[in-house]
Design a protein around this motif. Sequence first.
Motif, PDB file in Angstrom:
ATOM      1  N   LYS A 123      20.866 -17.781  17.005  1.00  0.00           N
ATOM      2  CA  LYS A 123      21.364 -16.852  18.024  1.00  0.00           C
ATOM      3  C   LYS A 123      22.170 -17.524  19.129  1.00  0.00           C
ATOM      4  N   ASP A 124      22.324 -18.850  19.073  1.00  0.00           N
ATOM      5  CA  ASP A 124      23.090 -19.550  20.104  1.00  0.00           C
ATOM      6  C   ASP A 124      24.592 -19.338  19.910  1.00  0.00           C
ATOM      7  N   ALA A 125      25.339 -19.428  21.009  1.00  0.00           N
ATOM      8  CA  ALA A 125      26.797 -19.370  20.941  1.00  0.00           C
ATOM      9  C   ALA A 125      27.306 -20.667  20.320  1.00  0.00           C
ATOM     10  N   ILE A 126      28.316 -20.535  19.458  1.00  0.00           N
ATOM     11  CA  ILE A 126      28.884 -21.695  18.775  1.00  0.00           C
ATOM     12  C   ILE A 126      30.394 -21.730  19.010  1.00  0.00           C
ATOM     13  N   PRO A 127      31.003 -22.918  18.936  1.00  0.00           N
ATOM     14  CA  PRO A 127      32.450 -23.004  19.171  1.00  0.00           C
ATOM     15  C   PRO A 127      33.277 -22.568  17.955  1.00  0.00           C
ATOM     16  N   LEU A 128      34.335 -21.824  18.244  1.00  0.00           N
ATOM     17  CA  LEU A 128      35.351 -21.446  17.269  1.00  0.00           C
ATOM     18  C   LEU A 128      36.661 -22.013  17.785  1.00  0.00           C
ATOM     19  N   VAL A 129      37.348 -22.788  16.951  1.00  0.00           N
ATOM     20  CA  VAL A 129      38.606 -23.422  17.339  1.00  0.00           C
ATOM     21  C   VAL A 129      39.691 -22.946  16.385  1.00  0.00           C
ATOM     22  N   PHE A 130      40.839 -22.526  16.949  1.00  0.00           N
ATOM     23  CA  PHE A 130      41.969 -22.154  16.101  1.00  0.00           C
ATOM     24  C   PHE A 130      43.271 -22.470  16.818  1.00  0.00           C
ATOM     25  N   HIS A 131      44.346 -22.530  16.037  1.00  0.00           N
ATOM     26  CA  HIS A 131      45.655 -22.913  16.551  1.00  0.00           C
ATOM     27  C   HIS A 131      46.628 -21.753  16.368  1.00  0.00           C
ATOM     28  N   THR A 132      47.399 -21.465  17.420  1.00  0.00           N
ATOM     29  CA  THR A 132      48.467 -20.480  17.332  1.00  0.00           C
ATOM     30  C   THR A 132      49.780 -21.262  17.269  1.00  0.00           C
ATOM     31  N   LEU A 139      36.927 -21.070  21.696  1.00  0.00           N
ATOM     32  CA  LEU A 139      36.085 -19.995  22.214  1.00  0.00           C
ATOM     33  C   LEU A 139      34.640 -20.244  21.838  1.00  0.00           C
ATOM     34  N   ARG A 140      33.737 -19.686  22.600  1.00  0.00           N
ATOM     35  CA  ARG A 140      32.318 -19.696  22.235  1.00  0.00           C
ATOM     36  C   ARG A 140      31.993 -18.299  21.732  1.00  0.00           C
ATOM     37  N   ILE A 141      31.455 -18.234  20.522  1.00  0.00           N
ATOM     38  CA  ILE A 141      31.163 -16.938  19.908  1.00  0.00           C
ATOM     39  C   ILE A 141      29.679 -16.838  19.561  1.00  0.00           C
ATOM     40  N   ARG A 142      29.222 -15.615  19.458  1.00  0.00           N
ATOM     41  CA  ARG A 142      27.865 -15.333  19.007  1.00  0.00           C
ATOM     42  C   ARG A 142      27.997 -14.419  17.789  1.00  0.00           C
ATOM     43  N   MET A 143      27.568 -14.925  16.647  1.00  0.00           N
ATOM     44  CA  MET A 143      27.712 -14.163  15.402  1.00  0.00           C
ATOM     45  C   MET A 143      26.766 -12.966  15.422  1.00  0.00           C
ATOM     46  N   LEU A 144      27.308 -11.791  15.060  1.00  0.00           N
ATOM     47  CA  LEU A 144      26.535 -10.560  15.104  1.00  0.00           C
ATOM     48  C   LEU A 144      26.168 -10.037  13.725  1.00  0.00           C
TER      49      LEU A 144
END
Length: 183
Positions: A123-132, A139-144
């Motif tokens: 349930k912890d927030a995890i980092p998501l990294v992407f390039h435009t 970003l820090r995301i929480r998977m639902l």
Amino acid sequence: MKVEVTFGAQEKLVTGQLVIYEEELMVIEFPDGVSVRAGEYAECSLQGRSVPGRVICAHPHRVHLFVPHANAGLHEYRRKLRRIGTQLRGFIMIGEDMHAVLISDISEAGVGFIAESPISADKDAIPLVFHTDFFSIVLRIRMLHAAQSPEGYRYGARIELSSREQSARLRSYLLMTQLLSEG
């Protein structure tokens, strides 16, 4: 919906038709045409409310305005946090494990993505990294939720509070993507 706009230092009030108001993008059509340039300030009057914005793209009969969330106060007139479809590659870090993902849609509030293999995150927030095309976003995301699909494993996640810089980058990416898709 009818909207009245005063551009820059002009005193003349111009009436147009609100075509799109999503996220921080407002598009107004002017049947009689209007002469404005990108960068000009605009003051819109919509249903008795004053909404400040800035011209980001101008055509003779159509103007695109950037209207910051903080200035708008017109939440009932726009779709809330519309997800933008994308095909961005990125990765998620869980501990020492890096998982490649394909981001299928994103908004300021959430993100949908696909992974080839299952990702187990507590349930912890995890980092998501992407390039435009312009910059990287972390970003820090929480998977639902997760579901298996023909493409792999489909996930939905809520974006948690990020740094101001990363939030600004995400907003810029969403606005530019929306603007470029409008033509």
